[in-house]
Design a protein around this motif. Structure first.
Motif, PDB file in Angstrom:
ATOM      1  N   SER A 176     -17.303  67.922  -7.271  1.00 27.22           N
ATOM      2  CA  SER A 176     -16.936  68.909  -6.271  1.00 27.22           C
ATOM      3  C   SER A 176     -16.002  68.206  -5.278  1.00 27.22           C
ATOM      4  CB  SER A 176     -18.186  69.446  -5.571  1.00 27.22           C
ATOM      5  OG  SER A 176     -17.848  70.403  -4.600  1.00 27.22           O
TER       6      SER A 176
ATOM      7  N   LEU B 220     -13.584  77.090  -0.219  1.00 28.15           N
ATOM      8  CA  LEU B 220     -13.299  76.543  -1.542  1.00 28.15           C
ATOM      9  C   LEU B 220     -13.196  77.658  -2.570  1.00 28.15           C
ATOM     10  CD1 LEU B 220     -15.652  73.423  -1.722  1.00 28.15           C
ATOM     11  CD2 LEU B 220     -13.266  73.530  -1.037  1.00 28.15           C
ATOM     12  N   ASP B 221     -12.168  77.573  -3.422  1.00 28.64           N
ATOM     13  CA  ASP B 221     -12.029  78.512  -4.533  1.00 28.64           C
ATOM     14  C   ASP B 221     -11.358  77.794  -5.693  1.00 28.64           C
ATOM     15  OD1 ASP B 221      -9.236  78.450  -4.042  1.00 28.64           O
ATOM     16  OD2 ASP B 221      -9.377  80.135  -2.656  1.00 28.64           O
ATOM     17  N   SER B 222     -10.963  78.533  -6.708  1.00 25.33           N
ATOM     18  CA  SER B 222     -10.414  77.934  -7.930  1.00 25.33           C
ATOM     19  C   SER B 222      -9.059  77.278  -7.718  1.00 25.33           C
ATOM     20  CB  SER B 222     -10.300  79.003  -9.023  1.00 25.33           C
ATOM     21  OG  SER B 222      -9.445  80.060  -8.600  1.00 25.33           O
TER      22      SER B 222
ATOM     23  N   THR C 116      -8.384  75.495  -4.670  1.00 27.22           N
ATOM     24  CA  THR C 116      -8.515  74.499  -3.604  1.00 27.22           C
ATOM     25  C   THR C 116      -8.321  73.095  -4.173  1.00 27.22           C
ATOM     26  OG1 THR C 116     -10.101  75.904  -2.440  1.00 27.22           O
ATOM     27  CG2 THR C 116      -9.989  73.583  -1.781  1.00 27.22           C
TER      28      THR C 116
ATOM     29  N   THR D 211     -14.244  73.211  -6.464  1.00 32.35           N
ATOM     30  CA  THR D 211     -15.001  74.294  -5.833  1.00 32.35           C
ATOM     31  C   THR D 211     -16.347  73.727  -5.404  1.00 32.35           C
ATOM     32  OG1 THR D 211     -15.833  74.979  -7.996  1.00 32.35           O
ATOM     33  CG2 THR D 211     -13.916  76.143  -7.150  1.00 32.35           C
TER      34      THR D 211
ATOM     35  N   GLY E 249     -21.680  78.605  -6.410  1.00 26.85           N
ATOM     36  CA  GLY E 249     -20.473  77.807  -6.461  1.00 26.85           C
ATOM     37  C   GLY E 249     -19.996  77.644  -7.887  1.00 26.85           C
ATOM     38  N   GLN E 250     -19.579  76.425  -8.209  1.00 28.34           N
ATOM     39  CA  GLN E 250     -19.016  76.154  -9.526  1.00 28.34           C
ATOM     40  C   GLN E 250     -20.050  76.302 -10.646  1.00 28.34           C
ATOM     41  OE1 GLN E 250     -17.172  72.325  -9.679  1.00 28.34           O
ATOM     42  NE2 GLN E 250     -16.626  72.479 -11.837  1.00 28.34           N
TER      43      GLN E 250
END
Length: 273
Positions: free
Chosen positions: A84, A213-215, A217, A246, A264-265
């Protein structure tokens, strides 16, 4: 004659009072100095300049981590990549290093940190383990965790007595045994190699990122991390190049029933909502 004696007694009492006052002030100053000395090294860098180490993301050159591992042995604090966000880490068993990590991150004194582990044996050592099903139909959390780990998850578990006493207030030095702890087992070569070389798990906290945070970031680059933490006593930064990250998925198991705290991920579809 009596007036002279009284004056003499008054002068003597005044001198004694001043002496007591000076002695009390001296004791206060000495107490303050002692307290400052106790934490004099907190926030000071162990090396003249932060060590920068760029490694291959496939872990083919983790042998180059020896200087980083030595800094951690000496009580240093640095940044390593995870699956992460990069994590600010130190030796879990080193209390002064934990204090330094709190200072570098400017964390609230009661902020709980996570631990990075590499095996279920580590989890068994520092926690009471995953909850055991007590009724038919209840999910077996240990078997689920075996399928998910290593991976981008943080499991909140009851802490065992083996978990070192975490710092509760680094300004006064008070400590308190934690009742629970966040556990991460990242699928990251650097984390595995550092823990293996150190022979101890890592206390950690993710670096701060302003955005959600996203895909798309990206991890903060080395220059950004240095600007954020370099002047606070950071000892090293390990980098494996640009990557998109993420957040981890957080699952709370402290009550015996799984509660998804953050999606999250990691896939959390196997946990009841």
């Amino acid at each position: 004659m009596q007036l002279g004696v009284q004056s003499s007694l008054l002068c003597r009492d005044a001198s004694v009072g001043r002496a007591h006052s000076k002695r009390a002030q001296l004791q206060q100053v000495q107490a303050v100095k002692t307290k400052r000395l106790k934490y004099a090294g907190i926030g000071q860098r162990l090396v003249q300049e932060p060590l920068f180490l760029t490694l291959q993301p496939d872990g083919s050159d983790t042998w180059r981590l020896e200087p980083v591992i030595q800094i951690l042995r000496d009580g240093g604090v640095g940044i390593i990549p995870t699956d992460s966000l990069p994590a600010v880490v130190c030796d879990l068993s080193n209390r002064n290093a934990a204090l330094k990590l709190y200072n570098i991150m400017e964390l609230a004194p009661k902020k709980m940190l996570s631990i990075l582990v590499t095996s279920f044996n580590d989890i068994s050592k520092y926690t009471t383990g995953f909850p055991i099903p007590t009724q038919p139909g209840q999910p077996d959390m240990f078997r689920i965790a075996q399928r998910l780990l290593p991976g981008p998850y943080t499991f909140l578990l009851p802490a065992s007595k083996n978990l070192p006493r975490q710092v509760i207030d680094f300004k006064t030095g008070k400590t308190k045994q934690r009742n629970s702890v966040g556990v991460r087992m990242p699928k990251e070569h650097i984390v595995k190699a550092v823990i293996a070389g150190l022979g101890e798990c890592l206390l950690s906290h993710s670096v701060h990122v302003e955005e959600q945070l996203d895909s798309e970031t990206e991890c903060p680059d080395t220059g950004t991390l240095l600007d954020m933490y370099g002047n606070r006593g950071l000892d090293f930064i390990v980098d494996t190049g640009a990557r998109v990250v993420t957040a981890t998925s957080i699952v709370d198991l402290t009550s015996g029933e799984p509660e998804v705290v953050r999606v999250g991920q990691g896939d959390v579809s196997m946990f009841p909502e």
